[in-house]
Scaffold this motif. Sequence first.
Motif, PDB file in Angstrom:
ATOM      1  N   LYS A  30       0.827  -1.209   0.000  1.00  0.00           N
ATOM      2  CA  LYS A  30       0.000   0.000   0.000  1.00  0.00           C
ATOM      3  C   LYS A  30       0.861   1.259   0.000  1.00  0.00           C
ATOM      4  O   LYS A  30       0.468   2.296   0.528  1.00  0.00           O
ATOM      5  N   SER A  31       2.046   1.173  -0.590  1.00  0.00           N
ATOM      6  CA  SER A  31       2.942   2.322  -0.658  1.00  0.00           C
ATOM      7  C   SER A  31       3.351   2.577  -2.108  1.00  0.00           C
ATOM      8  O   SER A  31       3.845   1.688  -2.792  1.00  0.00           O
ATOM      9  N   THR A  32       3.157   3.807  -2.520  1.00  0.00           N
ATOM     10  CA  THR A  32       3.554   4.220  -3.865  1.00  0.00           C
ATOM     11  C   THR A  32       4.543   5.376  -3.797  1.00  0.00           C
ATOM     12  O   THR A  32       4.764   6.066  -4.783  1.00  0.00           O
ATOM     13  N   LYS A  33       5.123   5.549  -2.638  1.00  0.00           N
ATOM     14  CA  LYS A  33       5.994   6.703  -2.389  1.00  0.00           C
ATOM     15  C   LYS A  33       7.151   6.805  -3.374  1.00  0.00           C
ATOM     16  O   LYS A  33       7.536   7.892  -3.776  1.00  0.00           O
ATOM     17  N   SER A  34       7.712   5.687  -3.788  1.00  0.00           N
ATOM     18  CA  SER A  34       8.926   5.724  -4.603  1.00  0.00           C
ATOM     19  C   SER A  34       8.675   5.689  -6.111  1.00  0.00           C
ATOM     20  O   SER A  34       9.618   5.563  -6.876  1.00  0.00           O
ATOM     21  N   ILE A  35       7.415   5.812  -6.553  1.00  0.00           N
ATOM     22  CA  ILE A  35       7.168   5.821  -7.997  1.00  0.00           C
ATOM     23  C   ILE A  35       6.624   7.177  -8.432  1.00  0.00           C
ATOM     24  O   ILE A  35       6.042   7.915  -7.642  1.00  0.00           O
ATOM     25  N   SER A  36       6.793   7.481  -9.692  1.00  0.00           N
ATOM     26  CA  SER A  36       6.399   8.764 -10.245  1.00  0.00           C
ATOM     27  C   SER A  36       5.004   8.686 -10.882  1.00  0.00           C
ATOM     28  O   SER A  36       4.770   7.857 -11.765  1.00  0.00           O
ATOM     29  N   ALA A  37       4.115   9.563 -10.443  1.00  0.00           N
ATOM     30  CA  ALA A  37       2.777   9.626 -11.032  1.00  0.00           C
ATOM     31  C   ALA A  37       2.865  10.055 -12.492  1.00  0.00           C
ATOM     32  O   ALA A  37       2.146   9.526 -13.345  1.00  0.00           O
ATOM     33  N   ALA A  38       3.754  10.988 -12.795  1.00  0.00           N
ATOM     34  CA  ALA A  38       3.898  11.462 -14.177  1.00  0.00           C
ATOM     35  C   ALA A  38       4.350  10.333 -15.097  1.00  0.00           C
ATOM     36  O   ALA A  38       3.841  10.192 -16.220  1.00  0.00           O
ATOM     37  N   THR A  39       5.282   9.519 -14.632  1.00  0.00           N
ATOM     38  CA  THR A  39       5.761   8.396 -15.439  1.00  0.00           C
ATOM     39  C   THR A  39       4.629   7.430 -15.737  1.00  0.00           C
ATOM     40  O   THR A  39       4.436   7.011 -16.884  1.00  0.00           O
ATOM     41  N   TYR A  40       3.849   7.081 -14.734  1.00  0.00           N
ATOM     42  CA  TYR A  40       2.753   6.139 -14.950  1.00  0.00           C
ATOM     43  C   TYR A  40       1.609   6.756 -15.741  1.00  0.00           C
ATOM     44  O   TYR A  40       0.915   6.059 -16.480  1.00  0.00           O
ATOM     45  N   ALA A  41       1.401   8.058 -15.642  1.00  0.00           N
ATOM     46  CA  ALA A  41       0.380   8.715 -16.467  1.00  0.00           C
ATOM     47  C   ALA A  41       0.787   8.668 -17.936  1.00  0.00           C
ATOM     48  O   ALA A  41      -0.033   8.355 -18.813  1.00  0.00           O
ATOM     49  N   LEU A  42       2.046   8.955 -18.211  1.00  0.00           N
ATOM     50  CA  LEU A  42       2.548   8.874 -19.588  1.00  0.00           C
ATOM     51  C   LEU A  42       2.513   7.437 -20.104  1.00  0.00           C
ATOM     52  O   LEU A  42       2.105   7.186 -21.244  1.00  0.00           O
ATOM     53  N   ASN A  66      -0.857  -4.636 -24.835  1.00  0.00           N
ATOM     54  CA  ASN A  66      -1.204  -3.308 -24.362  1.00  0.00           C
ATOM     55  C   ASN A  66      -2.456  -3.262 -23.522  1.00  0.00           C
ATOM     56  O   ASN A  66      -2.582  -2.390 -22.660  1.00  0.00           O
ATOM     57  N   SER A  67      -3.367  -4.205 -23.689  1.00  0.00           N
ATOM     58  CA  SER A  67      -4.534  -4.230 -22.809  1.00  0.00           C
ATOM     59  C   SER A  67      -4.128  -4.643 -21.395  1.00  0.00           C
ATOM     60  O   SER A  67      -4.521  -4.003 -20.414  1.00  0.00           O
ATOM     61  N   VAL A  68      -3.299  -5.677 -21.295  1.00  0.00           N
ATOM     62  CA  VAL A  68      -2.838  -6.120 -19.972  1.00  0.00           C
ATOM     63  C   VAL A  68      -1.941  -5.057 -19.337  1.00  0.00           C
ATOM     64  O   VAL A  68      -2.103  -4.693 -18.172  1.00  0.00           O
ATOM     65  N   SER A  69      -0.992  -4.543 -20.108  1.00  0.00           N
ATOM     66  CA  SER A  69      -0.058  -3.541 -19.581  1.00  0.00           C
ATOM     67  C   SER A  69      -0.778  -2.263 -19.184  1.00  0.00           C
ATOM     68  O   SER A  69      -0.471  -1.665 -18.145  1.00  0.00           O
ATOM     69  N   ALA A  70      -1.740  -1.817 -19.991  1.00  0.00           N
ATOM     70  CA  ALA A  70      -2.495  -0.605 -19.655  1.00  0.00           C
ATOM     71  C   ALA A  70      -3.319  -0.818 -18.384  1.00  0.00           C
ATOM     72  O   ALA A  70      -3.408   0.086 -17.546  1.00  0.00           O
ATOM     73  N   ALA A  71      -3.889  -1.993 -18.235  1.00  0.00           N
ATOM     74  CA  ALA A  71      -4.665  -2.285 -17.022  1.00  0.00           C
ATOM     75  C   ALA A  71      -3.766  -2.223 -15.788  1.00  0.00           C
ATOM     76  O   ALA A  71      -4.124  -1.609 -14.778  1.00  0.00           O
ATOM     77  N   LEU A  72      -2.595  -2.853 -15.876  1.00  0.00           N
ATOM     78  CA  LEU A  72      -1.664  -2.832 -14.734  1.00  0.00           C
ATOM     79  C   LEU A  72      -1.161  -1.419 -14.447  1.00  0.00           C
ATOM     80  O   LEU A  72      -1.112  -0.985 -13.294  1.00  0.00           O
ATOM     81  N   ALA A  73      -0.785  -0.701 -15.493  1.00  0.00           N
ATOM     82  CA  ALA A  73      -0.306   0.676 -15.307  1.00  0.00           C
ATOM     83  C   ALA A  73      -1.427   1.553 -14.758  1.00  0.00           C
ATOM     84  O   ALA A  73      -1.186   2.431 -13.924  1.00  0.00           O
ATOM     85  N   GLY A  74      -2.657   1.308 -15.199  1.00  0.00           N
ATOM     86  CA  GLY A  74      -3.799   2.061 -14.684  1.00  0.00           C
ATOM     87  C   GLY A  74      -4.040   1.807 -13.210  1.00  0.00           C
ATOM     88  O   GLY A  74      -4.288   2.743 -12.445  1.00  0.00           O
ATOM     89  N   VAL A  75      -3.939   0.558 -12.798  1.00  0.00           N
ATOM     90  CA  VAL A  75      -4.092   0.216 -11.380  1.00  0.00           C
ATOM     91  C   VAL A  75      -3.004   0.911 -10.556  1.00  0.00           C
ATOM     92  O   VAL A  75      -3.277   1.511  -9.513  1.00  0.00           O
ATOM     93  N   ILE A  76      -1.773   0.850 -11.039  1.00  0.00           N
ATOM     94  CA  ILE A  76      -0.663   1.495 -10.329  1.00  0.00           C
ATOM     95  C   ILE A  76      -0.889   3.002 -10.251  1.00  0.00           C
ATOM     96  O   ILE A  76      -0.704   3.615  -9.192  1.00  0.00           O
TER      97      ILE A  76
END
Length: 96
Positions: A30-42, A66-76
């Motif tokens: 439940k921690s997203t502190k070390s990832i970039s929101a901008a990177t995952y939005a792009l 891309n459907s699987v990857s987009a779903a995972l990136a969207g969740v993140i």
Amino acid sequence: MDYIQILGIAAAILTSAANVPQAVKIIRTKSTKSISAATYALLFSGLTLWLIYGIIKNDLPIILANSVSAALAGVILIMKLTLKKTEDQTSSEEID
């Protein structure tokens, strides 16, 4: 199915699987502190455009990857944006 299609499906599996460890770690900790929101939005935006492209071209490996990857990136990304508020509140409470 020819060898080019098999190559594309293998690439789809590997690139999609690349996001799984990060998603699992975020869901567990439940921690997203070390990832970039901008990177995952792009990343999410790019993957969504690739998915649309794959659908238009009727290209199964592109659609799958891309459907699987987009779903995972969207969740993140969603977790990053929603958990950030919780993490910020926790940090400010620790300072007080």
